[in-house]
Design a protein around this motif. Structure first.
Motif, PDB file in Angstrom:
ATOM      1  N   VAL A   1      43.910  46.625  33.326  1.00 33.14           N
ATOM      2  CA  VAL A   1      44.603  45.989  33.464  1.00 33.14           C
ATOM      3  C   VAL A   1      43.281  45.003  32.941  1.00 33.14           C
ATOM      4  O   VAL A   1      44.002  43.584  32.897  1.00 33.14           O
ATOM      5  CB  VAL A   1      45.073  45.279  35.230  1.00 33.14           C
ATOM      6  N   GLY A   2      42.443  45.048  33.686  1.00 28.28           N
ATOM      7  CA  GLY A   2      41.010  43.733  32.690  1.00 28.28           C
ATOM      8  C   GLY A   2      41.827  44.055  31.625  1.00 28.28           C
ATOM      9  O   GLY A   2      40.984  42.762  31.125  1.00 28.28           O
ATOM     10  N   GLN A   3      41.342  44.714  30.752  1.00 24.69           N
ATOM     11  CA  GLN A   3      41.780  44.922  29.519  1.00 24.69           C
ATOM     12  C   GLN A   3      42.563  43.984  28.937  1.00 24.69           C
ATOM     13  O   GLN A   3      42.776  43.208  27.685  1.00 24.69           O
ATOM     14  CB  GLN A   3      41.487  46.128  28.835  1.00 24.69           C
ATOM     15  N   TYR A   4      43.992  44.199  28.948  1.00 32.96           N
ATOM     16  CA  TYR A   4      44.880  43.412  29.145  1.00 32.96           C
ATOM     17  C   TYR A   4      45.230  41.850  29.501  1.00 32.96           C
ATOM     18  O   TYR A   4      46.289  40.852  29.490  1.00 32.96           O
ATOM     19  CB  TYR A   4      45.460  43.745  28.923  1.00 32.96           C
ATOM     20  N   GLN A   5      44.384  41.415  30.445  1.00 26.93           N
ATOM     21  CA  GLN A   5      43.674  40.439  30.985  1.00 26.93           C
ATOM     22  C   GLN A   5      45.264  39.919  31.908  1.00 26.93           C
ATOM     23  O   GLN A   5      45.599  38.916  31.841  1.00 26.93           O
ATOM     24  CB  GLN A   5      43.712  39.373  30.343  1.00 26.93           C
ATOM     25  N   GLU A   6      45.231  41.316  32.563  1.00 21.36           N
ATOM     26  CA  GLU A   6      47.161  40.825  33.278  1.00 21.36           C
ATOM     27  C   GLU A   6      46.708  40.375  34.734  1.00 21.36           C
ATOM     28  O   GLU A   6      47.471  39.546  35.299  1.00 21.36           O
ATOM     29  CB  GLU A   6      47.914  42.412  33.472  1.00 21.36           C
ATOM     30  N   LEU A   7      45.761  40.019  35.600  1.00 19.71           N
ATOM     31  CA  LEU A   7      45.599  39.023  36.280  1.00 19.71           C
ATOM     32  C   LEU A   7      45.388  37.991  36.159  1.00 19.71           C
ATOM     33  O   LEU A   7      45.623  36.898  37.332  1.00 19.71           O
ATOM     34  CB  LEU A   7      44.370  40.235  36.897  1.00 19.71           C
ATOM     35  N   PHE A   8      44.283  37.547  35.412  1.00 22.03           N
ATOM     36  CA  PHE A   8      44.379  35.990  35.213  1.00 22.03           C
ATOM     37  C   PHE A   8      44.694  36.139  33.907  1.00 22.03           C
ATOM     38  O   PHE A   8      43.443  36.237  33.069  1.00 22.03           O
ATOM     39  CB  PHE A   8      42.858  35.406  35.376  1.00 22.03           C
ATOM     40  N   GLY A   9      45.410  34.827  33.197  1.00 18.38           N
ATOM     41  CA  GLY A   9      45.246  34.816  31.615  1.00 18.38           C
ATOM     42  C   GLY A   9      46.224  32.805  31.811  1.00 18.38           C
ATOM     43  O   GLY A   9      46.127  32.795  32.421  1.00 18.38           O
ATOM     44  N   TYR A  10      45.649  32.527  30.864  1.00 17.59           N
ATOM     45  CA  TYR A  10      47.215  31.563  30.227  1.00 17.59           C
ATOM     46  C   TYR A  10      48.653  31.639  31.483  1.00 17.59           C
ATOM     47  O   TYR A  10      49.659  30.593  31.927  1.00 17.59           O
ATOM     48  CB  TYR A  10      47.363  31.754  29.050  1.00 17.59           C
ATOM     49  N   ARG A  11      49.001  32.572  30.909  1.00 17.50           N
ATOM     50  CA  ARG A  11      50.509  32.934  31.799  1.00 17.50           C
ATOM     51  C   ARG A  11      50.161  33.128  33.037  1.00 17.50           C
ATOM     52  O   ARG A  11      51.713  32.443  33.772  1.00 17.50           O
ATOM     53  CB  ARG A  11      50.883  34.469  31.206  1.00 17.50           C
ATOM     54  N   VAL A  12      49.043  34.154  33.262  1.00 13.32           N
ATOM     55  CA  VAL A  12      49.285  33.773  35.334  1.00 13.32           C
ATOM     56  C   VAL A  12      48.250  32.137  35.888  1.00 13.32           C
ATOM     57  O   VAL A  12      49.615  32.149  36.440  1.00 13.32           O
ATOM     58  CB  VAL A  12      47.898  34.874  35.274  1.00 13.32           C
ATOM     59  N   PHE A  13      48.309  31.613  34.868  1.00 17.26           N
ATOM     60  CA  PHE A  13      48.032  29.739  35.404  1.00 17.26           C
ATOM     61  C   PHE A  13      48.780  29.152  35.360  1.00 17.26           C
ATOM     62  O   PHE A  13      49.372  28.596  36.636  1.00 17.26           O
ATOM     63  CB  PHE A  13      46.505  29.617  33.881  1.00 17.26           C
ATOM     64  N   GLY A  14      49.471  29.584  34.241  1.00 14.58           N
ATOM     65  CA  GLY A  14      51.033  28.668  34.053  1.00 14.58           C
ATOM     66  C   GLY A  14      52.023  28.601  35.829  1.00 14.58           C
ATOM     67  O   GLY A  14      52.651  28.291  36.403  1.00 14.58           O
TER      68      GLY A  14
END
Length: 845
Positions: A633-646
């Motif tokens: 989940v960290g490698q794919y940035q599933e917990l925070f990224g542009y999508r999660v920010f939006g």
């Protein structure tokens, strides 16, 4: 069928049933041996003690009846019992008068205190022997002590003279100190066999050769460096002759041998055998130096040593001039066992989606065998090396230099053709492992000095190589220098854009550790250089899985959730002011009380978020190690990224609309005032934010409870009439909270508002669980059913007495002690060196 069986027996076609009796004391390993005799598909993984006796039947190609008597080599106390049982067995009536083969199986020979099947050579004649060496080659020792084989004596003389080990005598015992434990091991081995390094001064070395003390005058010490990969020492013998002794990597020594050097083929064959056993090797060579050549060379060496510009280049040229026409003396091999738990750790990290590359200075054969032993390579992998590797990389230059319109179209990012890209992505499925040597890697890494097409071809070649290596499940770079290690990490960072972690234990790994995003140093026998230059320090390699899969993953989850919920609670609170401004004529009037605005972030909602950022654990440490796939989940940035920010911003926006408009619509037709409205919205905001941050843990529950208690306590205090009477301009809500919280209508509005605010997030979580059940939900289910994990850390079943460390060569990769020894700075009087007392140099600093 009985007739056919008899006929088959007469003709010798039918196989006889073999009865093999496996006997021995309890816990000697009888069941394990029988299990190993079975076919691979019939073997069992779990061996349990046998109660009574057991009978196993399996097919074998051998005929006859026999006895296997198993002896536990480590159980020295019961050897007499084993002998008595064996005598009873041999004297049994059913066996005594029969001719039956007996196999004596000495089990557990790999344990530290196990008895050897060969009697060790008695070394008590050597008063300097440390008593720890178990040496069994009596013939070699006889040849050495007979003084007939001068080549053998020269080999051990080189071991005792050509080094940078420091010696200290304490209570009559010689204590060696070396930059590398491997170099100390070589000097200690020579000491146990009669060639004892006794003392060192600034310009001399004293050695006891089979009881005869000899003093060698050190004329020059050609120190080791990672580029030279060898060291040499020029000495004057007691008889007056000049000798140069050199030791280093085999490829370096073999390049400098004389054409007629003896034993070359035999040594190469022995080195290959050592490499197959994952031993680390060194070659030793020497030559006689003429007096005239020495005088000429020592002047050149002195000028190079005193040069103010280009000193390193001039010294290297001087070294090259004398380090040639060498005579091969022999080779050494040192066993450097893998640390405990290395195979399990590598297998676990690979399951977590982490690509593991090995950058080592060992020989290719040694590196490949180590790759198999640590489970980085498997039997179903195909090694991609040499000609096959060049075939994949060379088309880049051909296609780039061709201006034909029919040339394949190259990818702008990597320079691969479309067909090549398709073939490249199939490498992972084909289980290809890439193995490349230092000279081949240097051709890829070197940058062209020109700014034209040559430089473009080099960059394109590097891109292709990194893309090719990234497509392989395993990569091993052998015979590489510390600089090449750092440049490899730099290439991966430049062309792959991934987060890199470098781990090492010696000075040769410092450049690589400092170049990577994350540096991990292993504190061990190779010194503390790697630890001092790293971001994290661990004691053993197996702790890396806990550092990454447990602490690393928890840290990522905590930071991401902290940012998400801090952003959510802040923006949902801020948007309420924006909606309120549409109804107050965009004046300075606030939607909340001034003191609520002050304490909202500091006290009312900070503790749950801080608790989550410090103590959040989605799964236990056992589950994190049992299911390393959760690390992805960290490698794919599933917990925070542009999508999660939006999504978080939209969630905060929706929550603020509900927080404002439901109370606004409910109070609009009623007679409640502005202060009641503000208290209602504030109470709903506190309940909503703390409920959104809720996790099923005791610290989080206590933090939420503390936040709610602080909210009501401070609200009642700040809305008191006494404070309003003392500071009327600062406390503008006297009795507002007491009046509002007495009204059931207000509590109904708060309940409705909080429920509607929580519905979107609860619905999204439920749909995510039902429609896309990730590994996390399966782990939670397994934990609820009782996950069978025996320990927090994965451990190998093989126990060793002391974990050892690995380095690239059989001596340290940092610059040696040659300069300090030659200058006398390392020979202080506090060391108590024997040579200092003898030569009167005890006062030198």
């Amino acid at each position: 069928m009985g007739l056919f069986d008899k006929l088959a027996g007469w003709l010798g076609i039918k196989k006889k049933e073999v009865h093999v009796l496996c006997l021995g004391l309890d816990n000697s390993g009888k069941t394990t041996i029988i299990n190993k005799l079975k076919p691979s598909n019939a073997q069992t993984q779990d061996i349990v003690p046998t109660i009574g006796f057991s009978i196993e039947k399996f097919k074998t190609s051998r005929e006859g009846q026999a006895i296997i008597f198993v002896i536990d080599s480590s159980d020295t106390l019961r050897m007499v019992v084993a002998k008595e049982e064996l005598d009873t067995l041999l004297n049994h009536p059913d066996i005594k008068h029969r001719r039956m083969p007996i196999l004596f199986f000495a089990n557990k020979m790999d344990l530290r205190d196990a008895l050897s099947s060969v009697k060790p050579v008695d070394l008590r004649w050597n008063r300097y022997a440390d008593g720890k060496l178990q040496f069994h080659d009596e013939l070699l020792l006889e040849r050495l002590r007979s003084r007939e084989d001068q080549g053998l004596r020269e080999f051990f003389r080189a071991l005792s003279v050509c080094h940078t080990v420091m010696v200290e005598e304490k209570d009559g015992v010689l204590l060696y100190q070396a930059a590398s434990p491997d170099e100390e091991a070589l000097v200690t081995a020579a000491r146990n066999l009669g060639f004892v390094f006794l003392s060192r001064t600034q310009d001399s070395v004293t050695v006891s050769e089979l009881g005869v003390e000899r003093h060698y005058h050190v004329l020059a010490m050609l120190d080791f460096s990672s580029q030279r990969r060898r060291m040499s020492v020029l000495v004057r013998e007691p008889e007056g002759g000049l000798k140069l002794y050199c030791k280093g990597a085999d490829i370096v020594i073999f390049e400098r041998l004389a054409p007629d050097s003896p034993h070359r083929d035999a040594t190469e064959k022995a080195l290959d055998g050592f490499a197959e056993e994952t031993l680390r090797t060194l070659c030793l060579a020497g030559r006689s130096v003429e007096e005239g050549f020495y005088r000429e060379w020592i002047g050149e060496h002195h000028r190079a040593n005193m040069a103010t510009q280009g000193r390193e280049q001039e010294l290297a040229a001087a070294y090259e001039r004398i380090e040639n026409n060498l005579t091969l003396l022999g080779a050494t091999a040192i066993e450097d066992r893998l640390q405990e738990g290395v195979p399990e750790t590598i297998r676990t990290l690979k399951r977590a989606g982490i690509k593991i590359w090995v950058l080592t200075g060992d020989k290719k054969e040694t590196a490949v065998n180590i790759g198999y032993s640590c489970k980085l390579l498997s039997s179903d992998m195909t090694i991609l090396e040499g000609k096959d590797l060049r075939t994949l990389l060379e088309p880049a230059q051909e296609n780039n230099s061709s201006n034909s319109n029919n040339a394949p179209r190259l990818s702008k990012e990597t320079g691969w053709t479309n067909q090549e890209l398709l073939d490249l992505h199939k490498l992972g499925a084909q289980r290809k492992a890439l193995v490349i040597t230092g000279p081949e890697l240097e051709f890829i890494l070197r940058a062209s000095d020109s700014a034209g097409g040559a430089h473009g071809q080099q960059v394109e070649l590097q891109k292709r190589f990194v893309e090719l290596a990234s497509s392989c499940p395993a990569v091993i770079c052998c015979r590489v220098t510390p600089l090449q290690k750092a440049r490899m990490v730099e290439l991966v960072r430049q062309y792959q854009g991934v987060v890199t972690l470098a781990i090492g234990d010696g000075a040769n790994d410092v450049n690589m550790i400092k170049t990577a995003h994350i540096g991990v140093g292993i504190s061990g026998q190779e010194g503390l250089q790697a630890v001092q230059c790293s971001d994290y320090s661990i004691a053993q390699f197996r702790f890396l899985q806990r550092l990454l899969l447990v602490h690393g993953r928890w840290s990522y989850i905590r930071i991401c959730k902290y940012l998400r919920f801090f952003l959510f609670k802040t923006m949902s609170f801020t948007f309420v002011h924006i909606w309120y401004s549409f109804f107050n004529g965009f004046t300075a009037q606030r939607a909340f009380e001034n003191w609520f605005i002050t304490f909202y972030t500091v006290l009312y909602t900070s503790f749950p978020v801080l608790t989550m950022g410090l103590l959040e654990r989605d799964v236990s440490d056992r589950a994190s190690l049992q299911c390393p796939e959760l690390y992805r989940v960290g490698q794919y940035q599933e917990l925070f990224g542009y999508r999660v920010f939006g999504v978080t911003m939209l969630h905060a926006l929706l929550t603020s609309l509900i927080l404002f408009f439901i109370p606004f619509g409910a109070f609009l037709p009623s007679s409640h005032d502005y202060q009641t409205f503000a208290v209602t919205v504030a109470t709903a905001a506190v309940f909503t934010v703390t409920a959104e941050i809720w996790t099923w843990s005791l610290p989080n529950a206590l933090a939420i409870l503390l936040s709610i208690v602080l909210y009501f306590t401070l609200t009642f205090m700040l809305h008191s009439f006494k404070l309003h009477q003392a500071w009327p301009k600062d406390f503008l809500f006297p009795g507002a909270s007491l009046n509002a919280l007495r009204d059931p209508y207000m509590w109904l509005i708060v309940l409705l508002t909080v429920t509607v605010c929580l519905l979107p997030s609860l619905t999204a979580r439920a749909l995510d669980t039902v429609l896309r059940p990730p590994d996390l939900h399966r782990v939670h289910s397994s934990e609820g059913q009782g996950m069978s994990v025996s320990a927090v850390e994965l451990r190998t079943g093989f126990r060793r007495d002391q974990p050892q460390r690995r380095s690239s060569y059989a001596f340290s990769q940092e610059r040696g002690f040659g300069e300090r020894i030659a200058s006398g700075t390392s020979l202080g009087k506090g060391k108590g060196a024997r040579g200092a007392r003898r030569q009167g140099l005890g006062e030198q600093q």
